[in-house]
Design an enzyme around this catalytic site. Structure first.
Site, PDB file in Angstrom:
ATOM      1  N   ASP A 171     -28.525   5.832 -34.949  1.00  0.00           N
ATOM      2  CA  ASP A 171     -27.498   7.412 -34.595  1.00  0.00           C
ATOM      3  C   ASP A 171     -27.185   8.313 -34.887  1.00  0.00           C
ATOM      4  OD1 ASP A 171     -27.878   6.173 -31.553  1.00  0.00           O
ATOM      5  OD2 ASP A 171     -25.918   5.645 -30.918  1.00  0.00           O
ATOM      6  N   ASP A 221     -17.285  10.452 -36.414  1.00  0.00           N
ATOM      7  CA  ASP A 221     -17.367   9.194 -36.183  1.00  0.00           C
ATOM      8  C   ASP A 221     -16.991   8.333 -37.470  1.00  0.00           C
ATOM      9  OD1 ASP A 221     -20.234  10.156 -34.588  1.00  0.00           O
ATOM     10  OD2 ASP A 221     -19.026   8.727 -33.417  1.00  0.00           O
ATOM     11  N   GLU A 241     -19.190  -0.086 -34.076  1.00  0.00           N
ATOM     12  CA  GLU A 241     -20.543   0.639 -34.267  1.00  0.00           C
ATOM     13  C   GLU A 241     -20.588   1.582 -35.131  1.00  0.00           C
ATOM     14  OE1 GLU A 241     -21.096   3.650 -30.229  1.00  0.00           O
ATOM     15  OE2 GLU A 241     -22.266   4.905 -31.540  1.00  0.00           O
ATOM     16  N   GLU A 242     -19.569   2.129 -36.069  1.00  0.00           N
ATOM     17  CA  GLU A 242     -20.166   2.829 -37.206  1.00  0.00           C
ATOM     18  C   GLU A 242     -19.907   1.962 -38.446  1.00  0.00           C
ATOM     19  OE1 GLU A 242     -20.329   5.713 -34.787  1.00  0.00           O
ATOM     20  OE2 GLU A 242     -21.216   5.925 -36.397  1.00  0.00           O
ATOM     21  N   ASP A 278     -15.466   0.921 -30.855  1.00  0.00           N
ATOM     22  CA  ASP A 278     -16.532   1.921 -31.018  1.00  0.00           C
ATOM     23  C   ASP A 278     -15.440   3.276 -30.679  1.00  0.00           C
ATOM     24  OD1 ASP A 278     -18.646   3.921 -28.197  1.00  0.00           O
ATOM     25  OD2 ASP A 278     -18.245   5.005 -30.412  1.00  0.00           O
ATOM     26  N   LEU A 280     -15.395   5.948 -31.582  1.00  0.00           N
ATOM     27  CA  LEU A 280     -16.230   7.559 -30.977  1.00  0.00           C
ATOM     28  C   LEU A 280     -17.002   7.225 -29.657  1.00  0.00           C
ATOM     29  CD1 LEU A 280     -14.438  10.546 -31.030  1.00  0.00           C
ATOM     30  CD2 LEU A 280     -16.317  11.566 -32.491  1.00  0.00           C
ATOM     31  N   ASP A 281     -16.945   7.303 -28.163  1.00  0.00           N
ATOM     32  CA  ASP A 281     -17.750   7.251 -27.340  1.00  0.00           C
ATOM     33  C   ASP A 281     -17.874   8.669 -27.213  1.00  0.00           C
ATOM     34  OD1 ASP A 281     -19.416   5.641 -25.893  1.00  0.00           O
ATOM     35  OD2 ASP A 281     -18.558   6.702 -24.141  1.00  0.00           O
ATOM     36  N   GLU A 290     -19.272  -1.788 -26.267  1.00  0.00           N
ATOM     37  CA  GLU A 290     -19.567  -0.919 -25.086  1.00  0.00           C
ATOM     38  C   GLU A 290     -19.628  -1.799 -23.963  1.00  0.00           C
ATOM     39  OE1 GLU A 290     -22.700   1.384 -25.787  1.00  0.00           O
ATOM     40  OE2 GLU A 290     -21.534   3.217 -26.563  1.00  0.00           O
TER      41      GLU A 290
HETATM   42  P1  AHG Z   1     -21.626   7.277 -28.653  1.00  0.00           P
HETATM   43  O1  AHG Z   1     -21.610   8.151 -28.636  1.00  0.00           O
HETATM   44  O2  AHG Z   1     -20.572   6.120 -29.099  1.00  0.00           O
HETATM   45  O3  AHG Z   1     -22.866   6.569 -29.593  1.00  0.00           O
HETATM   46  O4  AHG Z   1     -21.944   6.463 -26.872  1.00  0.00           O
HETATM   47  C1  AHG Z   1     -22.659   7.679 -26.039  1.00  0.00           C
HETATM   48  C2  AHG Z   1     -23.226   6.558 -24.509  1.00  0.00           C
HETATM   49  C3  AHG Z   1     -22.375   6.527 -23.772  1.00  0.00           C
HETATM   50  O5  AHG Z   1     -20.815   6.785 -23.855  1.00  0.00           O
HETATM   51  C4  AHG Z   1     -22.561   7.548 -22.871  1.00  0.00           C
HETATM   52  O6  AHG Z   1     -23.112   7.325 -21.712  1.00  0.00           O
HETATM   53  C5  AHG Z   1     -24.584   7.391 -23.202  1.00  0.00           C
HETATM   54  O7  AHG Z   1     -24.410   7.145 -24.366  1.00  0.00           O
HETATM   55  C6  AHG Z   1     -25.091   9.209 -23.150  1.00  0.00           C
HETATM   56  O8  AHG Z   1     -26.236   8.394 -23.300  1.00  0.00           O
HETATM   57  P2  AHG Z   1     -27.697  10.208 -23.726  1.00  0.00           P
HETATM   58  O9  AHG Z   1     -27.071  10.341 -24.650  1.00  0.00           O
HETATM   59  O10 AHG Z   1     -29.357   9.505 -24.010  1.00  0.00           O
HETATM   60  O11 AHG Z   1     -27.454  10.205 -21.957  1.00  0.00           O
HETATM   61 MN    MN Z   2     -20.717   4.390 -27.436  1.00  0.00          MN
HETATM   62 MN    MN Z   3     -19.303   5.634 -30.891  1.00  0.00          MN
END
Ligand code: AHG
Ligand code: MN
Ligand code: MN
Length: 359
Positions: A63, A69, A92-93, A114, A116-117, A280
């Site tokens: 990502d 983050d 995660e980071e 994680d 920053l989710d 998560e």
């Molecule tokens: P993160 O920001 O830590 O990568 O988590 C994002 C996750 C979760 O929080 C969320 O339900 C999902 O990714 C959203 O996915 P889409 O953008 O594919 O909808």
């Molecule tokens: Mn997350």
């Molecule tokens: Mn995250």
């Protein structure tokens, strides 16, 4: 002193006092809570704090990383590395596990988080969160990767912070799931939602519907029946939500019920799911189960999965127990070939599935 208010350390001490070594776990959670307060202030500054900047780097999951983050990750490390309570951390980071640097001592816990989710919500000012999970660590040796690869049932604590209109900390230490609200004037987390309970039934589901054509048939079947509403097999209308911040979805489910799905999809065939097991799915599964809900991949109870790698992804279906069990049944029927080829009920006024009397 605010009489009659239960603050986080008081609550944790009351919950854990009969457990040997409980003061160390209380202290670790208080360090996590301090990191959460610092992240809350960073998130609240928004663009004024440079949080909208996107970096050229990517995390272990591939990502793109936002500046926030990385800075929130550093915040968790700085708040939790010095105490002598933690033997190592996974985030995660960070690709690899984080070793506690000299001169700090290693301690009896592993912290997995994680920081920053819901990062994609930062630039649109929508709620984001942090998720954490605590595992026991035997001895004071530098942890091996295998020490982190424990099933979710091994968690001694799990929780999330939600940076919304108010900053919340929702956590469990194995005796229910409880919500605390940050009193910014005093700096205390105050118990505001003791013993949250997920209603067993719901008429609200959360899924990223843009992936519908990539889902497995049992998920397509379940969502299609929800969308068919009162005229379909479920005989009632459903509501849909998708915030793209797992913390916000899970919090809604803990407060009013619902089912959250990020299932396996064939959009990236080799990828078993979007969400990561260790920081998560497992902490959220513990919180949901401790509140009477259920959490599964569709085929396996989430907390029973033996992890194979730090950033392993899994399909996630969690929330109101009766709905999660229905979705699991649909997976069993599909895997056993008992489920007829999926045809949308839109082509007739009744579902093709023999499920009389199971409304
Ligand atoms: P993160 O920001 O830590 O990568 O988590 C994002 C996750 C979760 O929080 C969320 O339900 C999902 O990714 C959203 O996915 P889409 O953008 O594919 O909808
Ligand atoms: Mn997350
Ligand atoms: Mn995250």
């Amino acid at each position: 002193m605010h009489l009659g208010r239960t603050t986080l350390p008081k609550f944790l001490t009351e919950q854990l006092r009969d457990q040997p070594g409980h003061t160390e776990l209380v202290s670790l959670i208080m360090d996590v809570a301090s990191a959460v307060k610092a992240v809350s202030a960073m998130v609240a500054r928004g663009a004024l704090g440079g949080s909208l900047d996107v970096l050229a780097s990517a995390n272990a999951s591939g990502d793109t990383q936002k500046l926030l983050d990385v800075t929130t990750n550093t915040t968790f490390l700085r708040h939790c590395e010095w105490s002598g309570l933690v033997a190592g951390m996974v985030s995660e980071e960070m690709d690899a596990a984080y070793d506690i640097p000299e001169p700090y001592r290693r301690g009896p816990y592993l912290l997995v988080f994680d920081p920053l989710d819901g990062s994609s919500n930062i630039d649109i000012n929508v709620s984001v969160g942090s998720i954490f999970s605590v595992l026991k660590h035997e001895g004071t040796e530098r942890p091996a990767v295998a020490d982190y690869l424990k099933p979710g049932t091994a968690q001694v604590a799990a929780g999330y912070a939600m940076y919304g209109p108010s900053t919340l900390l929702v956590l469990t230490v194995g005796d229910g799931t409880h919500g605390f609200t940050l009193d910014r004037e005093v700096g205390d987390f105050v118990l505001t939602q003791p013993r949250l309970q997920v209603p067993a039934d719901t008429s609200e589901f959360a899924i990223n519907a843009s992936n519908e054509r990539f889902w497995e048939p049992p998920v397509q079947r379940y969502v299609s029946e929800c969308k068919a509403g009162a005229h379909g097999i479920r005989a009632r209308d459903f509501n849909m939500r998708w915030i793209a911040s797992m913390v916000a979805e899970v919090h809604r489910i803990l407060v009013r019920g619902g089912v959250f799905m990020y299932p396996r999809d064939t959009k990236t065939p080799l990828r078993p799911g979007r969400l990561r097991l260790l920081y998560e799915a497992n902490p959220m599964a513990m919180l949901i189960e401790q509140a009477g809900g259920a959490a599964t991949t569709g085929r396996t109870r989430m907390l029973d999965i033996p992890p194979t790698e730090l950033h392993q992804r899994v399909p996630v279906i969690l929330g109101s127990r009766n709905e999660v069990e229905r979705i699991e049944r649909y997976h069993r029927e599909y895997d056993a070939g008992e489920d007829r080829p999926y045809v949308s009920p839109l082509f007739n006024d009744r579902s093709l599935y023999r499920t009389e009397g199971t409304r």
